[in-house]
Every structure is written in structure tokens, then in C-alpha cells.
Scaffold this motif. Sequence first.
Motif, mmCIF file in Angstrom:
data_model
loop_
_atom_site.group_PDB
_atom_site.id
_atom_site.type_symbol
_atom_site.label_atom_id
_atom_site.label_comp_id
_atom_site.label_asym_id
_atom_site.label_seq_id
_atom_site.Cartn_x
_atom_site.Cartn_y
_atom_site.Cartn_z
ATOM 1 N N GLY A 1 45.834 17.397 47.175
ATOM 2 C CA GLY A 1 46.397 16.443 46.221
ATOM 3 C C GLY A 1 45.361 15.485 45.677
ATOM 4 N N ILE A 2 45.731 14.788 44.625
ATOM 5 C CA ILE A 2 44.881 13.767 44.005
ATOM 6 C C ILE A 2 45.679 12.478 43.917
ATOM 7 C CG2 ILE A 2 43.547 13.093 41.966
ATOM 8 C CD1 ILE A 2 43.359 16.059 41.226
ATOM 9 N N ILE A 3 45.050 11.365 44.280
ATOM 10 C CA ILE A 3 45.663 10.043 44.133
ATOM 11 C C ILE A 3 44.824 9.265 43.123
ATOM 12 C CG2 ILE A 3 46.331 7.889 45.261
ATOM 13 C CD1 ILE A 3 46.469 9.441 47.894
ATOM 14 N N TYR A 4 45.431 8.878 42.009
ATOM 15 C CA TYR A 4 44.725 8.111 40.984
ATOM 16 C C TYR A 4 45.006 6.622 41.152
ATOM 17 C CZ TYR A 4 43.282 12.239 38.394
ATOM 18 O OH TYR A 4 42.676 13.422 38.011
ATOM 19 N N ALA A 5 43.948 5.843 41.232
ATOM 20 C CA ALA A 5 44.061 4.389 41.314
ATOM 21 C C ALA A 5 43.483 3.775 40.045
ATOM 22 C CB ALA A 5 43.324 3.868 42.545
ATOM 23 N N ALA A 6 43.800 2.505 39.790
ATOM 24 C CA ALA A 6 43.398 1.874 38.531
ATOM 25 C C ALA A 6 41.975 1.348 38.562
ATOM 26 C CB ALA A 6 44.360 0.735 38.197
ATOM 27 N N THR A 7 41.478 0.973 39.745
ATOM 28 C CA THR A 7 40.160 0.350 39.838
ATOM 29 C C THR A 7 39.346 0.962 40.977
ATOM 30 O OG1 THR A 7 40.908 -1.364 41.395
ATOM 31 C CG2 THR A 7 41.124 -1.847 39.034
ATOM 32 N N ARG A 8 38.053 0.753 40.912
ATOM 33 C CA ARG A 8 37.173 1.223 41.987
ATOM 34 C C ARG A 8 37.541 0.561 43.314
ATOM 35 N NH1 ARG A 8 31.320 0.538 38.881
ATOM 36 N NH2 ARG A 8 31.854 1.765 37.039
ATOM 37 N N LYS A 9 37.895 -0.720 43.238
ATOM 38 C CA LYS A 9 38.261 -1.445 44.454
ATOM 39 C C LYS A 9 39.486 -0.818 45.110
ATOM 40 C CE LYS A 9 39.495 -6.053 46.164
ATOM 41 N NZ LYS A 9 39.805 -7.460 45.784
ATOM 42 N N GLN A 10 40.489 -0.466 44.302
ATOM 43 C CA GLN A 10 41.680 0.195 44.846
ATOM 44 C C GLN A 10 41.312 1.510 45.518
ATOM 45 O OE1 GLN A 10 44.685 0.852 41.870
ATOM 46 N NE2 GLN A 10 45.634 -1.162 42.167
ATOM 47 N N VAL A 11 40.430 2.267 44.880
ATOM 48 C CA VAL A 11 39.997 3.548 45.445
ATOM 49 C C VAL A 11 39.343 3.319 46.802
ATOM 50 C CG1 VAL A 11 38.364 5.463 45.201
ATOM 51 C CG2 VAL A 11 39.708 4.714 43.234
ATOM 52 N N ASP A 12 38.402 2.394 46.861
ATOM 53 C CA ASP A 12 37.657 2.164 48.105
ATOM 54 C C ASP A 12 38.560 1.672 49.225
ATOM 55 O OD1 ASP A 12 35.290 2.940 46.894
ATOM 56 O OD2 ASP A 12 34.702 0.904 46.339
ATOM 57 N N GLU A 13 39.470 0.758 48.903
ATOM 58 C CA GLU A 13 40.358 0.209 49.934
ATOM 59 C C GLU A 13 41.298 1.279 50.485
ATOM 60 O OE1 GLU A 13 40.580 -4.470 48.424
ATOM 61 O OE2 GLU A 13 42.254 -3.102 48.022
ATOM 62 N N LEU A 14 41.874 2.080 49.601
ATOM 63 C CA LEU A 14 42.793 3.125 50.055
ATOM 64 C C LEU A 14 42.045 4.208 50.825
ATOM 65 C CD1 LEU A 14 45.730 4.009 50.034
ATOM 66 C CD2 LEU A 14 45.317 5.198 47.871
ATOM 67 N N TYR A 15 40.858 4.535 50.363
ATOM 68 C CA TYR A 15 40.018 5.540 51.046
ATOM 69 C C TYR A 15 39.691 5.076 52.465
ATOM 70 C CZ TYR A 15 35.684 8.008 52.242
ATOM 71 O OH TYR A 15 34.704 8.736 52.889
ATOM 72 N N SER B 1 41.293 2.829 54.307
ATOM 73 C CA SER B 1 42.517 2.745 55.104
ATOM 74 C C SER B 1 42.953 4.122 55.610
ATOM 75 C CB SER B 1 43.631 2.119 54.268
ATOM 76 O OG SER B 1 44.871 2.180 54.935
ATOM 77 N N LEU B 2 42.977 5.116 54.735
ATOM 78 C CA LEU B 2 43.443 6.447 55.117
ATOM 79 C C LEU B 2 42.433 7.162 56.009
ATOM 80 C CD1 LEU B 2 45.003 7.602 51.724
ATOM 81 C CD2 LEU B 2 46.185 6.740 53.743
ATOM 82 N N ASN B 3 41.154 6.886 55.765
ATOM 83 C CA ASN B 3 40.111 7.480 56.601
ATOM 84 C C ASN B 3 40.239 7.014 58.042
ATOM 85 O OD1 ASN B 3 38.093 9.383 56.343
ATOM 86 N ND2 ASN B 3 36.920 8.173 54.883
ATOM 87 N N LYS B 4 40.540 5.735 58.232
ATOM 88 C CA LYS B 4 40.684 5.186 59.575
ATOM 89 C C LYS B 4 41.823 5.847 60.343
ATOM 90 C CE LYS B 4 38.710 0.577 58.761
ATOM 91 N NZ LYS B 4 39.003 -0.875 58.643
ATOM 92 N N GLN B 5 42.794 6.368 59.589
ATOM 93 C CA GLN B 5 43.928 7.039 60.229
ATOM 94 C C GLN B 5 43.674 8.525 60.440
ATOM 95 O OE1 GLN B 5 47.803 5.837 58.601
ATOM 96 N NE2 GLN B 5 46.714 4.293 57.424
ATOM 97 N N GLY B 6 42.442 8.938 60.177
ATOM 98 C CA GLY B 6 42.073 10.322 60.439
ATOM 99 C C GLY B 6 42.497 11.311 59.382
ATOM 100 N N MET B 7 42.880 10.813 58.214
ATOM 101 C CA MET B 7 43.299 11.732 57.154
ATOM 102 C C MET B 7 42.087 12.271 56.402
ATOM 103 S SD MET B 7 46.707 9.853 55.669
ATOM 104 C CE MET B 7 48.099 9.498 56.754
ATOM 105 N N LYS B 8 42.177 13.515 55.960
ATOM 106 C CA LYS B 8 41.059 14.195 55.299
ATOM 107 C C LYS B 8 41.054 13.839 53.815
ATOM 108 C CE LYS B 8 40.468 18.525 56.465
ATOM 109 N NZ LYS B 8 40.803 19.959 56.732
#
Length: 605
Positions: free
Chosen positions: A237-251, A253-260
Motif C-alpha cells: 500500500g501507499i500512504i500519502y501525507a501532505a508534508t515532509r514532516k507528516q511523512v517522517d513522523e508517521l514513518y 511511529s510505524l517503524n517503532k511498531q515493527g511495521m514494514k
Amino acid sequence: MAYNGIMQKPREILKEVFGYDDFRTGQLDIIEKVLAHKHALAIMPTGGGKSITYQLPALMFEGITLVISPLISLMKDQVDGLNAMGIDATFLNSTLPGSEQAQRMSDIRAGLYKMLYVSPERLEIPSFFGFIQQLPIELIAIDEAHVMSQWGHDFRPSYLNILPLLSQISGQPAVLGLTATATERVRQNLQQLLGVADEDTVLTGFARDNLALKIAHQVDKRQYVQDYLRANQGKSGIIYAATRKQVDELYTSLNKQGMKVGRYHAGLPEKERQVMQEAFLYDEVEVMIATNAFGMGINKPDVRFVIHYAVPGNIEAYYQEIGRAGRDGLPSEALLLYAPQDIHLQEFFVQKSEGTEAYKQNEYNKIREMNAFANTGTCLPRYLLAYFGEVVAKDCGQCSNCLDSRDIVDVTTDSQRVLANVVRMNQSFGKTMVAKVLKGSHDAAVKKYDYLTTLPTYGLMKERTIKDISRFIDYLTADGYLKIEGGEYPVLKLTAMGVRVLKGELVVEKRVNRQVIAQRQATSAATGLKMSDADNQLFAKLKAKRLELARAAGLPPFLIFSDKTLMNMAILRPKTDEEFLSISGVGEKKYAIYHEDFAGVLASE
């Protein structure tokens, strides 16, 4: 690989090279126009097979096919895919060292390649264009042609600059513009720019029947994404965010939970972007979190979902981005997570842009069209297709609006209140002011205009929150009872349908949760603040929690929530996010800060 050129039939090449038994809708029609050396325009949905319409003729022509592509970062992937099929293709761009560019140019002159990919900016270099003029070019394919139009959603002036150059290429090559997103206005503009006749424009339709469109309003976005990814583990899947900051924060957060997950935006080093893109293409990461810098030209067929973490700036971008899901024709989903602040962010982007006033006005209009789509109660694909000028007879039966099981209620009276207020305000104010007057607000913005507080519509919907009224105005706008006019400071005006509602000639219906109806009735009853003993006990606990939070923050307690808000909270005992946000005095910001604390108190009862 050698071919019999024009002597070989398109269908034979389709099977031999591309492995397909038959053409998709419109493909052969376009190919025949190209083979006749016409100027043509192909408007086909993402995943509809646009690339074959110029790749196949390239194999039949004796000369070279020049492909003008807007993103150099994707040229290598496209060329690698062609080479894997035995098609002799190459690219020339700034990612190659000078020695490699010189070698490829020599090989092109020697006739070793059938296809050449370049960017429009490169064609503007006089020495390079001189090289192009010496080649036996038979076809010029302009990918993502919508960026040529000033009315398109991603206008790039460099594309317009190449038009005079293309007319200087000898031999009268065929010209083919390709895009997945073009409104009637953009279509006409592209026809004019490329010299394409109506009969040489092929529009195959915008419907994607395998794609289920869904919109979620006012959800905890991060939690929603986490839950969705867990439920769809193993899917791409692809998740589109509006800003670079949103991308980095979500990345993060999800990385810490072990998601690929991977990430992609223009602020990352080119090497990291390339590594992330390849990891996504090779399934080393399941989900790519990205800005709109990612995706154009991505041919990964098994993307099962696209999530818009924030509302895009226009419908064309939304349509193009959701088109990256389900390119293999299998069932897929496109989810839009809507919040009003997303619209404000897109308006901010326009305000800070360096475009002309006409450009900004056009962008504001596109934002409003996107907001209307996100708030409509009609079938989402039908709405989307109508935007592109395509009328369909039936609802899709699979979007979130079609599957909405909430009660249909008559909201004509509330609609007439809103519409009457717009008229009373001389159709000269925007949504926020209209909502404030209906609420009976006493803030400075309303008091600035003395007559507003004397209107018979002032306070006519005082039992509703300003947020709730604003959402209802969005609904009326989305479904055509109101329209928005103006640039940075837009105003609401009635449409012909709105006038008919005001006259009592039309009934307005809307889907509403039964619990929300009950909530509104209870809220109206609660304005008298008649509290039971149990309510008073809960109120005391809520006040204690407020005092605790106020001391910790060094604030007066009333700045967190007023007593009236806490009383309503004690009476109504909200459980869901929607119920909590409907409490008078609970704004989105305070909800985000204090919701968990007060929800904990309510849950203990």
C-alpha cells in the motif's frame, strides 16, 4: 530484438512482446492514429494501459520514439522494464556521468535504440536539442500531458517551453499526449496546445470498478492507520501525507511498531529515495509513506490500498494517486482520512505560492471542489466521474457512501435555516461567519458588523456547535445547494437548487447516526442543565480532573473547559469521538489535548 516493423500487425506484437491476447478499450484506436502519424490525445485511467499505446508503435516504426517524461527519477525503472521485454530503450538525464551520456548518444546515432526517454528541461538545452534534430524521430510521446495545461493540477511551464521546439523536428513525427486526469477544460487546452482534433482525442472513461472509495471523517488518523495496517498485514500500500514532516513522523511511529514501511519525499537524499523506491517495488517494505513526489510512473501492479492521510489539494491529484492501487484489476481500496484543517493547509500552500492571482484563484477553486467531494452524501465514484464530465446511471454499491447504513433523515428545515441566513447576510460572507451567526456567537468578528446580531437568523441554530454547523454547510455545498465564490476570502451563495429548497420546492435528506440524532435532542434538553444526582457526582469528578490538569499546566481551570461544558459532558456521557466533539465547548484542539483524560473519567462510571 528485431521486428518486421510496419509489416507486422499490432495484435501480433501485443501477444509476442507484451504477452496480452487482446487490447484494452481505446488502445488500438490510439495506436492506429499514431501509426497514421497524427497528433493524438489519449485520456485513460491510471492502470488503463497508456504505455502500450506508444511502446507498441515504437516497435513498428523504423525511426526513434522520443518519450518526454516529467520525472527523471523514474526513467530508469521504465527503461529497465522495456529492456526486460527485449525492447531497446534508453534514457538521457543528469543522473548519468558525462562519459556514459556520450556513449549512449553515440549508440542512439548508430540506431541501437528504438526509444529514448528525456525530461522537458533537457530539451531546452540548445546543444542537446541540436542532437535531437539529427535523429530520425517518428513519434513524440508526451507522458503526463496534463502538466502542460495551466488549468491542470500540476502545471509545469517547462512543458510549454518545449512546444515550439517540437515543431522544429523534421519529418513530421506523430505526436501523442497521454494523461489519466483531464477535465473538459484541461482536455480542450491540451487539444489546442498539441494541435489535436476532436476525432483524434480518445477518452476511454475514468471508472475503476475494482477500486472501492472510502472516506473517514474526524478519526484519530494515526490510530486508524495503525489498525488498518494490522488488519491488512502482508498487503502492499501507499500512504500519502501532505508534508515532509507528516511523512517522517508517521514513518517513525510505524517503524517503532515493527511495521514494514518506507518513506519518500523530496527532502531525502536521492540515494535514500532510490533505495526506498526499490525496496517498495521488490516487496522489502509493504507500505510506502510519501508526499505526492512519489508515484508518478510507478507500475507496481499489486498495490492493494492507497490511504490519503490528509486531503489532497485537488480532485485530479486524488484521482491520479488512488489510481496506483489495483492496477492488476483485483479488488483494492482508496481511503481518504478527512479533517477540516487539511483544507486550511492546502489553502496556506496556495497563499504562499508565487503564482499569479488567476493561478491562485484556480487553485482555490480546486481545493473547494476537493472539499465538496469529501463531504458529499452521493456515490463517490459517480461524483468523481461527473467531475471529469462522465455521467453514469448507477451507484457503485461499494463506496463508503453507498454502504452507509445510517438513517436517512429529512434535514430540510435545517437547510432552510442555513440558506436563509446566507441570504440575510447578503451572500457576502464565508462559511465560518455564516456558522457563527447561526450559532449566535458573540465574538469580535460578528460584533464588527452590528446588523448581524439583529438578523432573525441570528442564533437560529444555537443548540448546535459551530463545528457541526460548518460541516452541515460543507454538505449543502457538496450536494449543490450552495456554491463558493471568490479567491483567498471566499463567500457563500445560493444555487438554483438552494433557492428551490428555500421556497419549499425541494426536500433535503442526509444520512445521520441515530445516536447523533438522540445526542442533539439530549444536547437541546441539556441547555437547561437539569442534572440528576448521578450527573452531579460525575460532574464533581470531571471538575477534579480539570483542576488537576490546570495545576499541572499552570492555567486557570476555566481555560481547559467551562463548567457548562463539563455539565453537558456529565449529562450526555459521550463515548465515541463524534459524540465527544459534539459537546458545546469541545473544539478540535482541546479534544486532541484533553480527550483521553476526561474520557477516562467518563469510562470509570
